[in-house]
Structure formats: structure tokens, C-alpha cells
Design a protein around this motif. Sequence first.
Motif, mmCIF file in Angstrom:
data_model
loop_
_atom_site.group_PDB
_atom_site.id
_atom_site.type_symbol
_atom_site.label_atom_id
_atom_site.label_comp_id
_atom_site.label_asym_id
_atom_site.label_seq_id
_atom_site.Cartn_x
_atom_site.Cartn_y
_atom_site.Cartn_z
ATOM 1 N N ALA A 1 0.854 -1.191 0.000
ATOM 2 C CA ALA A 1 0.000 0.000 0.000
ATOM 3 C C ALA A 1 0.888 1.238 0.000
ATOM 4 O O ALA A 1 1.796 1.351 0.810
ATOM 5 N N CYS A 2 0.620 2.154 -0.916
ATOM 6 C CA CYS A 2 1.419 3.376 -1.045
ATOM 7 C C CYS A 2 0.573 4.570 -0.605
ATOM 8 O O CYS A 2 -0.465 4.838 -1.197
ATOM 9 N N ARG A 3 1.031 5.253 0.428
ATOM 10 C CA ARG A 3 0.278 6.373 0.977
ATOM 11 C C ARG A 3 1.141 7.641 1.014
ATOM 12 O O ARG A 3 2.358 7.550 1.152
ATOM 13 N N TYR A 4 0.479 8.759 0.922
ATOM 14 C CA TYR A 4 1.152 10.059 0.952
ATOM 15 C C TYR A 4 0.962 10.665 2.333
ATOM 16 O O TYR A 4 -0.164 10.831 2.801
ATOM 17 N N LEU A 5 2.051 10.966 3.014
ATOM 18 C CA LEU A 5 1.990 11.499 4.371
ATOM 19 C C LEU A 5 2.374 12.975 4.343
ATOM 20 O O LEU A 5 3.520 13.329 4.071
ATOM 21 N N SER A 6 1.401 13.827 4.620
ATOM 22 C CA SER A 6 1.657 15.272 4.630
ATOM 23 C C SER A 6 2.380 15.653 5.913
ATOM 24 O O SER A 6 1.823 15.535 7.017
ATOM 25 N N CYS A 7 3.617 16.083 5.780
ATOM 26 C CA CYS A 7 4.410 16.460 6.937
ATOM 27 C C CYS A 7 5.561 17.343 6.471
ATOM 28 O O CYS A 7 5.815 17.489 5.276
ATOM 29 N N SER A 8 6.251 17.925 7.414
ATOM 30 C CA SER A 8 7.420 18.749 7.145
ATOM 31 C C SER A 8 8.285 18.724 8.393
ATOM 32 O O SER A 8 7.858 18.257 9.458
ATOM 33 N N ARG A 9 9.498 19.256 8.275
ATOM 34 C CA ARG A 9 10.340 19.348 9.468
ATOM 35 C C ARG A 9 9.625 20.156 10.545
ATOM 36 O O ARG A 9 9.667 19.802 11.731
ATOM 37 N N TYR A 10 8.940 21.209 10.133
ATOM 38 C CA TYR A 10 8.235 22.066 11.084
ATOM 39 C C TYR A 10 7.059 21.339 11.734
ATOM 40 O O TYR A 10 6.892 21.367 12.958
ATOM 41 N N SER A 11 6.228 20.666 10.931
ATOM 42 C CA SER A 11 5.013 20.035 11.469
ATOM 43 C C SER A 11 5.330 18.848 12.368
ATOM 44 O O SER A 11 4.501 18.462 13.197
ATOM 45 N N LEU A 12 6.513 18.250 12.213
ATOM 46 C CA LEU A 12 6.911 17.134 13.080
ATOM 47 C C LEU A 12 7.726 17.602 14.276
ATOM 48 O O LEU A 12 7.642 17.014 15.359
ATOM 49 N N ARG A 13 8.524 18.649 14.093
ATOM 50 C CA ARG A 13 9.396 19.120 15.168
ATOM 51 C C ARG A 13 8.634 19.883 16.247
ATOM 52 O O ARG A 13 8.837 19.655 17.446
ATOM 53 N N LEU A 14 7.790 20.837 15.828
ATOM 54 C CA LEU A 14 7.087 21.673 16.795
ATOM 55 C C LEU A 14 6.343 20.858 17.855
ATOM 56 O O LEU A 14 6.433 21.180 19.053
ATOM 57 N N PRO A 15 5.626 19.786 17.500
ATOM 58 C CA PRO A 15 4.889 19.033 18.523
ATOM 59 C C PRO A 15 5.765 18.377 19.595
ATOM 60 O O PRO A 15 5.276 18.093 20.689
ATOM 61 N N ILE A 16 7.044 18.132 19.308
ATOM 62 C CA ILE A 16 7.885 17.454 20.307
ATOM 63 C C ILE A 16 8.844 18.413 21.019
ATOM 64 O O ILE A 16 9.675 17.973 21.807
ATOM 65 N N PHE A 17 8.720 19.723 20.777
ATOM 66 C CA PHE A 17 9.599 20.679 21.442
ATOM 67 C C PHE A 17 9.501 20.575 22.963
ATOM 68 O O PHE A 17 10.498 20.691 23.667
ATOM 69 N N HIS A 18 8.275 20.393 23.478
ATOM 70 C CA HIS A 18 8.092 20.379 24.927
ATOM 71 C C HIS A 18 8.680 19.126 25.579
ATOM 72 O O HIS A 18 8.845 19.085 26.807
ATOM 73 N N LEU A 19 9.007 18.135 24.783
ATOM 74 C CA LEU A 19 9.580 16.899 25.330
ATOM 75 C C LEU A 19 11.079 17.027 25.603
ATOM 76 O O LEU A 19 11.612 16.316 26.451
ATOM 77 N N ASN A 20 11.733 17.921 24.877
ATOM 78 C CA ASN A 20 13.180 18.098 25.032
ATOM 79 C C ASN A 20 13.537 19.534 24.670
ATOM 80 O O ASN A 20 13.769 19.849 23.509
#
Length: 458
Positions: free
Chosen positions: A94-113
Motif C-alpha cells: 500500500a502506497c500512501r502520501y503522508l503530509s508532513c514537514s520538518r516544522y510540522s513534526l518538530r514543533l509538537p515534540i519541542f516540549h519533550l526536550n
Amino acid sequence: MSNLSGGKQSLYRRILHQSPRMERIVQEITVPSGDAVAVASVCVLGPVLGSFTQWLLREAFRNGCNRLYFLARDGYLMHHAAKILCEPLRLPIACRYLSCSRYSLRLPIFHLNRGAALDFLCRNSAGGITPEGILGRAGFSQAEAKKILPLIPMRLAPGECLPPSQLPELRRALAACPLFLEQMDCRSREAMAGLAGYLHQEGLLEGSPYAIVDSGWTGTMQQTLASALTALGHGRQLNGYYWGLYELPPGARRADYHCCYFGPEGGLREKARFNNCLFEAVFTAPHGMTLGYAQRGEGYAPVYGASPPERNAFLHKIESSTLQYVRILASQAGKAEWAHYDFEADRPILRALLSAFMHSPSIAEAKAFGSLPFSDDVLEGGEGQLAAPLTQAQLRALHLPHRLLGRATETQESAWYEGSAVLCGGHAGYHLMQHTLYQSLRHALKILRFHKERRGTR
């Protein structure tokens, strides 16, 4: 390909003649005479996309991976090509397109580290970075940034690019600003809710084996996505398939990163005349970067930034030509032939095509592709031309001797130096030779460092 004329088209034809399969496919495609974009798309980008997709599907199938997530935006054409090839081969992938970017993945984990977040925020950018740009990476609007800047214990000039030497000082100042840290954490937690909903919706929190697909370069997107999944309670060994990687993130397992054209431990011939910025500029999507995720009814949808209509039209033209190549390839592909596909047989042909296109572009190619907007920053805005207009003096200042003596630090860079050299006019051959020397030494040192670090971890 009889309708292709001219020196550059003839060169592509001679290279493609080494592969009866590639030559046969290209001959079936009508290319408008004198159209540099169409010619390069059919003769170079089409074979590159077709060979990579065959390699990808074969490797994923052999590794028992039944789901591939193609990361936006570099994975846009790869995703379409994989779906086209999967159908006649009847592959259970199955081939899927995942909408993401460095910004959209990084910002959510800022509070973890917070430490890692500050390191990411205070990185330099090729086009320079302003104080507002730094805060923008943390999710602050321009108006919000103006309210926060006076509270940071450091003298900052709003709107002015920060010298790279000041970035460590800014990092310390941000770490000493409680209000900034509190608001950064708040924005991060809010962003994590949207990311969690989107990843759950797209099936990344399920147990079925899957992998990601991206263009490559440093592999940090894979590491960041794995960190987000771990924070959501679904830690797993994430695998990634790439066109090429120059290096790996600290602590990454080499076995989790699968490289097609070059890897961090070698591929000097491929790297010396390859331009990853140009690769990103042409193998991309006709939509803006992913800024985050918004709830729409019971589901989640990516929020995209702006993408100018002229850029989209250019990319649709590339998409039409390259996918036409892939469709013909798919119509001729047999499962037995695909199962024994050998990328190494295509490697020298692809290397010659990419070198002719990326390292020695014609003036028409340099004008057409060099005018594409490009930025290496986390957020969009402030893009310059891919092939920045450079003078003879600026080109010389970026030669190897000047770099070794540290004289190139204040010189304007170009994301596609080769395109800039061709567009500048005289002495292009000399500038290209000097750039090859620089690239060869730069990547040779990276390869040596990679092996040294790997020996040190054993």
C-alpha cells in the motif's frame, strides 16, 4: 527520440543509448522541440524516477514491508510512480502520501526536550535568519514575536539577519527567558494534539509493518517521526528508503536507513556532481509545505502553506512528463523482470544523466530550472532563486582555496552553484571544475568522518 535536436538533447540521447529499455521508453514520448524543461523531465528525471521506484518496490517487497508512506513534499512524484508500478505488478504494498514537514513534526515534540528544541530553533539558514524567523520556527506569529523579543535578555535588531556567530548567544538567551519557554511549550502541546490525530488517522499507530520514503540527505525526518511515535506510546524501529543520504542522525542504526543512489559510507563519484537542492526543487509537490493539522469533522486534514500558481504550473509540467515515462515503464514491466531488477546496471547511466543535467546544464536549463524559488529554512518565506545570480568574483570566492582559507564565510551562496556559474557567462568551465574539487573534498571528508565515528562506536 528523433524529435530531439541540439547539443544537450544529443548528449542525453547518447547516454540513454546505453540502456535499450530507457531509450525505448523515451522514444515513445513526444518532446516539444527546444523545450528545455520537457527534455530534461523526459530524458533525465523520468529515468531517475523510474529506476528509483523499481529499486524501492523491490527492496520493500524483499524486506516484507507492506505499507510505504511517502513524505511530503519530496515524495509526491515518488508516491504517484509507485502506485503506477504496483498495479501491473500486483504488489501487496500500500502506497500512501503522508503530509508532513520538518516544522510540522518538530514543533509538537519541542516540549519533550527543550535542549533539542533550542538547538533546532537556533540553526542558521543559507539565506540568513532573523530573530522573528527564529521565533517563527517555534510557532510564534510575526505579531507575537514582536511582543516576545523585548523580553529576551539579549540586544536584538528586529528584521535583521543574525550573524551565525550570534546564534549560540541567542540560544542561551532564549533558555533564560521563562515566558518564551512557557509559550513555546504551550504551542508545542497544542501542535501535538493535531499531529497525534493525523498519525492515528493515517495508520501509523497500528502494528502493521511500514516504512517511510523520502529524498534523503540527513535522515532527520525519520528520527523525528520516530520520536513523535514514541511520545504517543507507539515506539517502533522505523525504517526509511531514500534516494541518497550524506549522513545519519546521531545514534541512528545504519540498518534502518536504506539508500538507493548513495549512502553516508561512500558514493563519492555520485555525490561530487550531484545537487540535492535541485533534486528537491524538481521532485516536489504542487502545494505548500505542511504547517500543521486541523480537525475536520471526525478526521484531521493537513494545513498547507501558500504555493504560487506559476510554481505549481511548472511542477505540473514536470509531473506530466516524468509520470508519462513511468506509465510506459509500467506497461512494459513483467513481474519476473522486476523481481530481478538490478539498480547497479542503471547506476552509470543515471550518474551520467544527472551529471549532464545538474553539473553541466545548458543555458536554457540553467534559466528554466534556476529560476525556481528555493529555501533551505524550516519555514517558507524569503525564498531566493535556486541559481542565485552571482558575479565572477562571487563565484571565485566560493572556490576551494578561498573556502580553506575561510574567505567564503561572508560570500553569497547559491543553492545551485553550477546553474549560477553557467548563467554568469565567461569561465563557466573553470568555475565548474573548481566546484567539483570542493565537492569532492567536502564529501570525502564526510565519508572518512562517518567511518571514523562508526569504528568508535563498536
